[in-house]
Design an enzyme around this catalytic site. Structure first.
Site, PDB file in Angstrom:
ATOM      1  N   ASP A  85     -45.672 -10.952   1.706  1.00 38.38           N
ATOM      2  CA  ASP A  85     -44.363 -10.776   2.337  1.00 38.38           C
ATOM      3  C   ASP A  85     -44.216  -9.326   2.797  1.00 38.38           C
ATOM      4  O   ASP A  85     -44.472  -8.401   2.014  1.00 38.38           O
ATOM      5  CB  ASP A  85     -43.296 -11.130   1.280  1.00 38.38           C
ATOM      6  CG  ASP A  85     -41.893 -11.230   1.849  1.00 38.38           C
ATOM      7  OD1 ASP A  85     -41.752 -11.513   3.058  1.00 38.38           O
ATOM      8  OD2 ASP A  85     -40.932 -11.039   1.070  1.00 38.38           O
ATOM      9  N   ASP A 106     -45.774  -6.757   8.870  1.00 35.15           N
ATOM     10  CA  ASP A 106     -44.463  -6.318   9.346  1.00 35.15           C
ATOM     11  C   ASP A 106     -44.580  -4.963  10.030  1.00 35.15           C
ATOM     12  O   ASP A 106     -44.517  -3.913   9.392  1.00 35.15           O
ATOM     13  CB  ASP A 106     -43.479  -6.252   8.174  1.00 35.15           C
ATOM     14  CG  ASP A 106     -42.077  -5.836   8.617  1.00 35.15           C
ATOM     15  OD1 ASP A 106     -41.887  -5.561   9.828  1.00 35.15           O
ATOM     16  OD2 ASP A 106     -41.176  -5.784   7.760  1.00 35.15           O
ATOM     17  N   HIS A 208     -35.576 -14.828   7.286  1.00 35.98           N
ATOM     18  CA  HIS A 208     -35.595 -13.976   6.086  1.00 35.98           C
ATOM     19  C   HIS A 208     -34.169 -13.886   5.544  1.00 35.98           C
ATOM     20  O   HIS A 208     -33.214 -14.253   6.212  1.00 35.98           O
ATOM     21  CB  HIS A 208     -36.114 -12.578   6.449  1.00 35.98           C
ATOM     22  CG  HIS A 208     -37.607 -12.524   6.568  1.00 35.98           C
ATOM     23  ND1 HIS A 208     -38.398 -11.848   5.680  1.00 35.98           N
ATOM     24  CD2 HIS A 208     -38.441 -13.082   7.467  1.00 35.98           C
ATOM     25  CE1 HIS A 208     -39.670 -11.992   6.030  1.00 35.98           C
ATOM     26  NE2 HIS A 208     -39.722 -12.725   7.122  1.00 35.98           N
ATOM     27  N   GLY A 210     -32.703 -15.417   2.942  1.00 35.47           N
ATOM     28  CA  GLY A 210     -32.104 -16.734   2.712  1.00 35.47           C
ATOM     29  C   GLY A 210     -31.000 -16.745   1.663  1.00 35.47           C
ATOM     30  O   GLY A 210     -30.195 -17.677   1.620  1.00 35.47           O
ATOM     31  N   ASN A 232     -35.386 -14.848  -2.205  1.00 33.56           N
ATOM     32  CA  ASN A 232     -35.844 -13.989  -3.286  1.00 33.56           C
ATOM     33  C   ASN A 232     -34.695 -13.639  -4.236  1.00 33.56           C
ATOM     34  O   ASN A 232     -34.669 -14.035  -5.391  1.00 33.56           O
ATOM     35  CB  ASN A 232     -36.481 -12.722  -2.682  1.00 33.56           C
ATOM     36  CG  ASN A 232     -37.065 -11.810  -3.738  1.00 33.56           C
ATOM     37  OD1 ASN A 232     -37.300 -12.217  -4.868  1.00 33.56           O
ATOM     38  ND2 ASN A 232     -37.304 -10.556  -3.381  1.00 33.56           N
TER      39      ASN A 232
HETATM   40  P1  13P Z   1     -33.335 -12.531   0.007  1.00 34.46           P
HETATM   41  O1  13P Z   1     -33.752 -11.630  -1.116  1.00 34.46           O
HETATM   42  O2  13P Z   1     -32.102 -12.090   0.673  1.00 34.46           O
HETATM   43  O3  13P Z   1     -33.288 -13.965  -0.416  1.00 34.46           O
HETATM   44  O4  13P Z   1     -34.472 -12.406   1.130  1.00 34.46           O
HETATM   45  C1  13P Z   1     -35.793 -12.780   0.827  1.00 34.46           C
HETATM   46  C2  13P Z   1     -36.716 -12.454   1.936  1.00 34.46           C
HETATM   47  O5  13P Z   1     -36.366 -12.482   3.101  1.00 34.46           O
HETATM   48  C3  13P Z   1     -38.109 -12.126   1.594  1.00 34.46           C
HETATM   49  O6  13P Z   1     -38.818 -11.686   2.698  1.00 34.46           O
END
Ligand code: 13P
Length: 288
Positions: A85, A106, A208, A210, A232
């Site tokens: 990620d 990225d 991203h 979420g 996350n």
């Molecule tokens: P969040 O921590 O807001 O759920 O985002 C997770 C994310 O986009 C990981 O790349």
């Protein structure tokens, strides 16, 4: 089942108008909870590993060894994608070397030409090894593992140029941020999302940040071509909440309550519940 690359899984999701969850992992309990829940739901899954989490777990080789070993020991049969990620250029190369089946490069903080050139190199290397690549234009707001984005909305022409490098899926800023959304958040920019999908048509797109996006808004975004949703922070909240309850109730002081397997049992179950809730929203159950 061995790890799989993400391109085919996400193209199938795009066609079927559902999304596959990327759930970020931090340790063994995280990994086990996500794999077991997705196996039960027969949902494909993406295990996301940030560079920071990779280092925390010991390094990319440790992560690959843990995930592959667990899939074998727990008889996991669903498609599992092990994905870096927000990888840096060097990080993406190191993760590929260690056996990740997918990487995000990225380069959104570079000037667009440099982002394009570096993405092209990563794509060439990744595809020679059967590994999928995600890249980003615009930027995702908020802070994640020290990477801070101001949340700039993607430019469709730049998105098209990035897709033309041969990437498998595209992350684009559409007003989304990592972590909690502020009270006055305007929501996802569905106009930009639709324009992006028209411009890059056929390439799965990634949402991203979420955490905290209302379910109906996520589902609307899926209907416009979002095929992967990253979560996350919400898993971290669910885990931390159960750890706090256990300690505040003094359970670690009762009998053998200090056993880490006891301390982490409810937090791990909370991750499973959260994953189930998300898979139901994303519509990926029974798509394995
Ligand atoms: P969040 O921590 O807001 O759920 O985002 C997770 C994310 O986009 C990981 O790349």
């Amino acid at each position: 089942m061995p790890l799989v690359e993400g391109g085919a899984v996400l193209r199938k999701a795009l066609e079927g108008k559902y999304a596959v969850g990327q759930f970020n992992i931090n340790n063994l309990e995280w990994t086990k909870s996500i794999l077991l829940e997705c196996e039960e739901l027969k949902s494909p899954v993406i295990l996301g590993v940030s560079e920071g989490a990779g280092k925390y777990m010991g390094g990319y080789n440790t992560v690959v060894g843990m995930v592959k070993g667990m899939m074998k020991d727990l008889n996991i049969t669903i498609p599992v994608i092990l994905h870096l990620d927000h990888g840096s250029y060097e990080g993406a190369k190191a993760a590929m070397e260690a056996g990740f089946s997918s990487v995000m490069f990225d380069g959104s903080h570079y000037p667009i030409d440099e982002n394009l050139a570096k993405t092209r190199e990563i794509v060439e290397l990744a595809h020679s090894k059967g590994i999928s690549v995600e890249a980003e234009v615009g930027s995702i707001g908020g802070e994640e593992d020290g990477v801070i984005g101001s949340g700039e909305v993607a430019d469709p022409a730049e998105a098209k140029a990035l897709v033309d490098t041969g990437i498998d899926f595209l992350a684009a800023g559409i007003g989304n941020i990592h972590g909690a959304y502020p009270e006055n958040w305007k929501g996802l920019d569905m106009e930009v999302l639709q324009e992006l999908q028209r411009t890059v048509g056929g390439v799965p797109m990634v949402l991203h940040g979420g955490t905290g996006i209302p379910a109906a808004m996520v589902q609307e975004a899926i209907s416009y071509g979002i095929s992967k949703v990253n979560v996350n922070t919400e898993l971290q909240w669910a885990f931390a909440e159960e750890v706090r309850k256990y300690i505040e109730a003094g359970k670690d002081k009762e009998g053998k309550g200090f056993d880490p397997r006891k301390i982490l049992a409810e937090p791990a179950a909370a991750i499973r519940r959260m994953v189930r809730e998300k898979v139901e929203i994303f519509g990926s159950a029974n798509k394995a």
